[in-house]
Structure formats: C-alpha cells, structure tokens
Design a protein around this motif. Structure first.
Motif, PDB file in Angstrom:
ATOM      1  N   HIS A 124      14.042  27.243 -33.237  1.00 57.28           N
ATOM      2  CA  HIS A 124      13.823  27.221 -31.429  1.00 57.28           C
ATOM      3  C   HIS A 124      15.154  26.301 -30.921  1.00 57.28           C
ATOM      4  O   HIS A 124      15.887  26.965 -29.900  1.00 57.28           O
ATOM      5  CB  HIS A 124      13.338  26.658 -30.802  1.00 57.28           C
ATOM      6  CG  HIS A 124      12.847  27.612 -29.535  1.00 57.28           C
ATOM      7  ND1 HIS A 124      12.661  28.948 -29.323  1.00 57.28           N
ATOM      8  CD2 HIS A 124      12.369  26.525 -28.613  1.00 57.28           C
ATOM      9  CE1 HIS A 124      12.922  28.254 -28.100  1.00 57.28           C
ATOM     10  NE2 HIS A 124      12.813  27.373 -27.034  1.00 57.28           N
ATOM     11  N   GLN A 125      14.900  24.859 -31.781  1.00 57.54           N
ATOM     12  CA  GLN A 125      15.980  24.307 -30.994  1.00 57.54           C
ATOM     13  C   GLN A 125      17.493  24.332 -31.274  1.00 57.54           C
ATOM     14  O   GLN A 125      17.692  23.901 -30.233  1.00 57.54           O
ATOM     15  CB  GLN A 125      15.625  22.755 -31.554  1.00 57.54           C
ATOM     16  CG  GLN A 125      15.617  21.016 -30.478  1.00 57.54           C
ATOM     17  CD  GLN A 125      15.723  21.411 -29.318  1.00 57.54           C
ATOM     18  OE1 GLN A 125      14.710  20.944 -28.826  1.00 57.54           O
ATOM     19  NE2 GLN A 125      16.257  21.424 -28.916  1.00 57.54           N
ATOM     20  N   LYS A 127      18.937  27.059 -31.407  1.00 59.04           N
ATOM     21  CA  LYS A 127      19.056  28.003 -30.447  1.00 59.04           C
ATOM     22  C   LYS A 127      19.222  27.632 -28.833  1.00 59.04           C
ATOM     23  O   LYS A 127      20.287  28.501 -28.235  1.00 59.04           O
ATOM     24  CB  LYS A 127      18.453  29.030 -30.703  1.00 59.04           C
ATOM     25  CG  LYS A 127      18.401  30.019 -29.460  1.00 59.04           C
ATOM     26  CD  LYS A 127      17.356  31.167 -29.682  1.00 59.04           C
ATOM     27  CE  LYS A 127      17.575  32.971 -29.094  1.00 59.04           C
ATOM     28  NZ  LYS A 127      16.944  33.510 -28.996  1.00 59.04           N
ATOM     29  N   ASP A 128      18.494  26.259 -28.987  1.00 62.74           N
ATOM     30  CA  ASP A 128      18.244  26.469 -27.449  1.00 62.74           C
ATOM     31  C   ASP A 128      20.193  25.439 -26.919  1.00 62.74           C
ATOM     32  O   ASP A 128      20.222  25.352 -26.386  1.00 62.74           O
ATOM     33  CB  ASP A 128      17.379  25.952 -27.258  1.00 62.74           C
ATOM     34  CG  ASP A 128      16.952  25.235 -26.097  1.00 62.74           C
ATOM     35  OD1 ASP A 128      17.050  25.780 -25.023  1.00 62.74           O
ATOM     36  OD2 ASP A 128      17.200  23.418 -25.612  1.00 62.74           O
ATOM     37  N   TRP A 129      19.828  24.765 -28.249  1.00 64.04           N
ATOM     38  CA  TRP A 129      21.413  23.603 -28.082  1.00 64.04           C
ATOM     39  C   TRP A 129      22.510  24.256 -28.617  1.00 64.04           C
ATOM     40  O   TRP A 129      23.691  24.212 -28.082  1.00 64.04           O
ATOM     41  CB  TRP A 129      21.159  22.563 -29.292  1.00 64.04           C
ATOM     42  CG  TRP A 129      20.383  21.873 -28.920  1.00 64.04           C
ATOM     43  CD1 TRP A 129      20.041  21.489 -27.212  1.00 64.04           C
ATOM     44  CD2 TRP A 129      19.866  20.717 -30.285  1.00 64.04           C
ATOM     45  NE1 TRP A 129      19.000  20.223 -27.676  1.00 64.04           N
ATOM     46  CE2 TRP A 129      19.283  20.116 -28.771  1.00 64.04           C
ATOM     47  CE3 TRP A 129      19.543  20.619 -31.038  1.00 64.04           C
ATOM     48  CZ2 TRP A 129      18.697  19.202 -29.824  1.00 64.04           C
ATOM     49  CZ3 TRP A 129      19.340  19.881 -31.598  1.00 64.04           C
ATOM     50  CH2 TRP A 129      17.985  18.932 -31.271  1.00 64.04           C
ATOM     51  N   GLY A 130      22.756  26.161 -29.089  1.00 68.69           N
ATOM     52  CA  GLY A 130      23.508  26.658 -29.178  1.00 68.69           C
ATOM     53  C   GLY A 130      24.187  26.183 -30.084  1.00 68.69           C
ATOM     54  O   GLY A 130      25.978  26.907 -30.443  1.00 68.69           O
ATOM     55  N   HIS A 175      21.885  14.478 -30.941  1.00 70.69           N
ATOM     56  CA  HIS A 175      20.760  13.973 -29.816  1.00 70.69           C
ATOM     57  C   HIS A 175      19.429  13.495 -30.510  1.00 70.69           C
ATOM     58  O   HIS A 175      18.933  13.191 -29.817  1.00 70.69           O
ATOM     59  CB  HIS A 175      20.097  16.280 -29.748  1.00 70.69           C
ATOM     60  CG  HIS A 175      20.722  16.546 -29.363  1.00 70.69           C
ATOM     61  ND1 HIS A 175      20.915  16.018 -27.526  1.00 70.69           N
ATOM     62  CD2 HIS A 175      21.924  17.619 -28.984  1.00 70.69           C
ATOM     63  CE1 HIS A 175      21.216  17.397 -27.011  1.00 70.69           C
ATOM     64  NE2 HIS A 175      21.886  18.327 -28.692  1.00 70.69           N
TER      65      HIS A 175
END
Length: 384
Positions: A124-125, A127-130, A175
């Motif tokens: 999920h992380q 995906k959130d960062w693309g 990050h």
C-alpha cells in the motif's frame, strides 16, 4: 572501474530534490533481496514517529523466527527464546546485520502480530508513492526459504519474491532517511555489539572495509544478496553538500561497481545553486502563495551543458479550494541540465486559502419592487 555498467540495473538520485543523476534500466522490476528491509524499517520508523511503537518496547519473537535466526544461510543474528528484544535491538539487527528474523519480527510488531497485514502495508505504501514494487516478504527472503518457517504469503507462488526497481527502492531509501535522519549513526557502523553478539555489516565500502574510500563520504545504507537477486546495494553518500542515493541491482562485484559508478558521476556531473522565491497562483479566483521546497536548491547538470541555461519550472497541481497550509501546490522540474527533468520536489501553500463565503442577500430589500406595487395597489383601492 568500468564494471559499473555490468549490472542488471542502477540508479542515482539527489536525496533532497529527487533529481535523477544516473539511470541504467532503473525502472526494471528485479529481485532486491535484503534491500527490501528498508521498507520494513521505514514503516517501523513511522510507527515510532506516530507513537504506535516505542524504541524500548519489548517484542515477542515467534519460535519459527528463532529457528530461522539459527540457520547458517538465513541467520546473521542468533535470537534466543530466553532473551527479551526491544524494537531498537531488532531495528539495529535488521539494518546492520541484515537479520531476516529481526525484520519479520519488526513487521509483525507494527501490524499487531499479523505478517500478511504488514506486507499489505508495504504494498500500500509503495502504491501511495507511485513506485514500481511488489512485496511478498518483509525481509527480502523469497518463498523457497520462507515456506520452511510458515511465512510464505498466502496466495503467492512457491518461488515468489519481492520485485522492485532500482529507482523504486532508492525512493524508499529517500523516505527512510527523511523520516529517520539519525539512521546513519547505525548504518555507518562496520559492526556493533548487541546482547553479547557482534552485528557485522556486510558493506565493505565502510571503513575499514576493502572497498573503503574516504573521498566517498559514505553514510550507509543497505546491502542485499540472494542467489536469484545477486549482489544488491543501496548507498548514501555526500557531494558538494548534498546527500545522494545510489542503488545497484544484480551485480557480481557490487562494491567495486559502486565505486566505479561514483567515480563516473564525479567526472560527468556538476551542480549549481539556484535561488527560488515564493510564487503566486490563482486557484478558483483566489490567490495562493507557494513556498519553494528550498530557498537555495542544488541542481545537477551534465558536463558540457551550459549552467546559465538551467531553468526551474513549477507546474500547478492544485486545482480546487480549499488549499491547506503546507499542501502540495506544484511539481518541480529542472530543465536544460542534460539529465531527466522530473524531480520529487514540490512547492507548498504558504497559508490556508478557502473558498469565499457567498454573501447573504438582504431579505429586507430584495422584494422592494414587489412591495412598491403592492403599496400602489392599496392606494388605488382607497380611491375607488
């Protein structure tokens, strides 16, 4: 030093701006072995920063992970049933000694004891960062090893492994060091003592390793190896006051390849300081002031490019109000550098700007025309 090209993939970026300095098949998804632990450490760091975990919290270690830690091929830090381990202990073991058991135990601690839930958090992380990433393991081990300890993720194939691009894992590192800058206090250590054991860092580019070079100004970060992934390495190092992140995947001589890549960049790229000022934009008729990420940003350019022609461009991405203070307003590109223009740098709103409140009509005066005629009507009724 030419062997930096003989790798499956490589990527180098500026840790602050996200500007790309070098790429070689950087978007190709490949096995990354223990570089995966950087995502696990990032999510652990976030849990600590949000007070969901604390460095001194005791972590229970599953008996199967204790068994894994004692495997000659999979364990570099032996975990004992009788000992209590803190989040800090396991974090250091996963980072410095690349302990697979410690990394999995940390993931379980973050996700309330649920390994599958933690891996879902990793994906999920990403995906959130693309970014290009598919995780099936919090440690970087593939299912051929995990299945012996009951940690094969349900629904994945017998040989499934983490597949992540060099660019993507570099962004994870970006990050991680932003969330926990102090990580370099541990990632620079060639070894450390923990519970009577010595954590040995496999990064031979650190002092006093064979590939150490003082001129690199190296501060970490993570090594990785499996038979299918080959040698993998992400390093952080400093040039001209800027922290850079470099990743090599699938090399037979990772440390010499990384030294070669760093030398190549020293010869082929330069940097220039450019001043940025707040910019004003119109969003739905309202003025929004955007503050730059850095008042003086460092822009890298390829040797041979005219630094006087370098331009910074900002594209408005916020289209609707309200815009909250600190919200991203633009994306930034560095143009005419001879390098890819895109960055991860953004400008953010200097203050909150909301939609203007619609003015309420004056009910006492809105129907004056109607009342006028009503009054005239009454007057005529009196006449007739």
């Amino acid at each position: 030093m030419s062997d930096y090209t003989k790798v499956k993939s490589a990527y180098v970026m500026d840790a602050k701006s996200g500007q790309t300095l070098y790429q070689n098949h950087a978007d190709r998804q490949l096995p990354i072995a223990s570089l995966s632990k950087m995502m696990t450490l990032y999510l652990t760091t976030q849990a600590i920063n949000h007070h969901q975990l604390h460095w001194n919290d005791k972590v229970s270690v599953d008996p199967q992970l204790v068994k894994m830690s004692k495997s000659y091929s999979l364990g570099s830090f032996k975990i004992n049933h009788s000992n209590q381990y803190t989040v800090k202990d396991l974090y250091q073991a996963a980072l410095i000694a690349s302990s697979n058991s410690a990394a999995i135990a940390l993931g379980r601690a973050v996700a309330g004891g649920n390994n599958a839930k933690f891996i879902a958090m990793m994906n999920h992380q990403a995906k959130d960062w693309g970014i290009d990433a598919n995780f099936v393991s919090s440690s970087g081990l593939d299912n051929t090893d995990l299945k012996h300890y009951g940690y094969q993720l349900h629904g994945t194939s017998a040989k499934a492994q983490n597949m992540v691009s060099a660019k993507a894992i570099s962004i994870v590192a970006q990050h991680l060091i932003k969330a926990f800058p102090q990580i370099t206090q541990w990632s620079t250590k060639p070894n450390a003592k923990l519970n009577g054991q010595t954590l040995v860092n496999a990064n031979s580019m650190l002092k006093p390793g064979f590939y150490y070079r003082a001129s690199n100004h190296l501060t970490g970060l993570k090594t990785g190896y499996t038979e299918t992934a080959g040698l993998c390495l992400t390093v952080t190092y400093w040039r001209h006051g800027r922290e850079l992140i470099a990743t090599i995947l699938g090399s037979k001589s990772t440390f010499s390849a990384m030294n070669g890549l760093i030398t190549h960049l020293d010869k082929t790229v330069r940097s220039k300081s450019i001043t940025e000022t707040p910019q004003k934009y119109r969003i739905q008729g309202q003025q929004v002031t955007a503050d730059p990420a850095e008042s003086h940003t460092q822009v890298w350019y390829r040797v041979g490019q005219d630094p006087k022609k370098i331009k910074i461009a900002n594209r408005l991405t916020a289209t609707e109000l309200p815009v909250k203070k600190g919200q991203q307003v633009t994306t930034t590109t560095f143009n005419n550098t001879g390098l890819p223009a895109a960055t991860t740098q953004t400008d953010t709103a200097a203050q909150t700007v909301r939609k203007p409140v619609a003015k309420q009509g004056n009910t006492s005066g809105t129907n004056w025309f109607s009342r006028l005629f009503a009054g005239i009507g009454k007057s005529f009724s009196h006449v007739f």
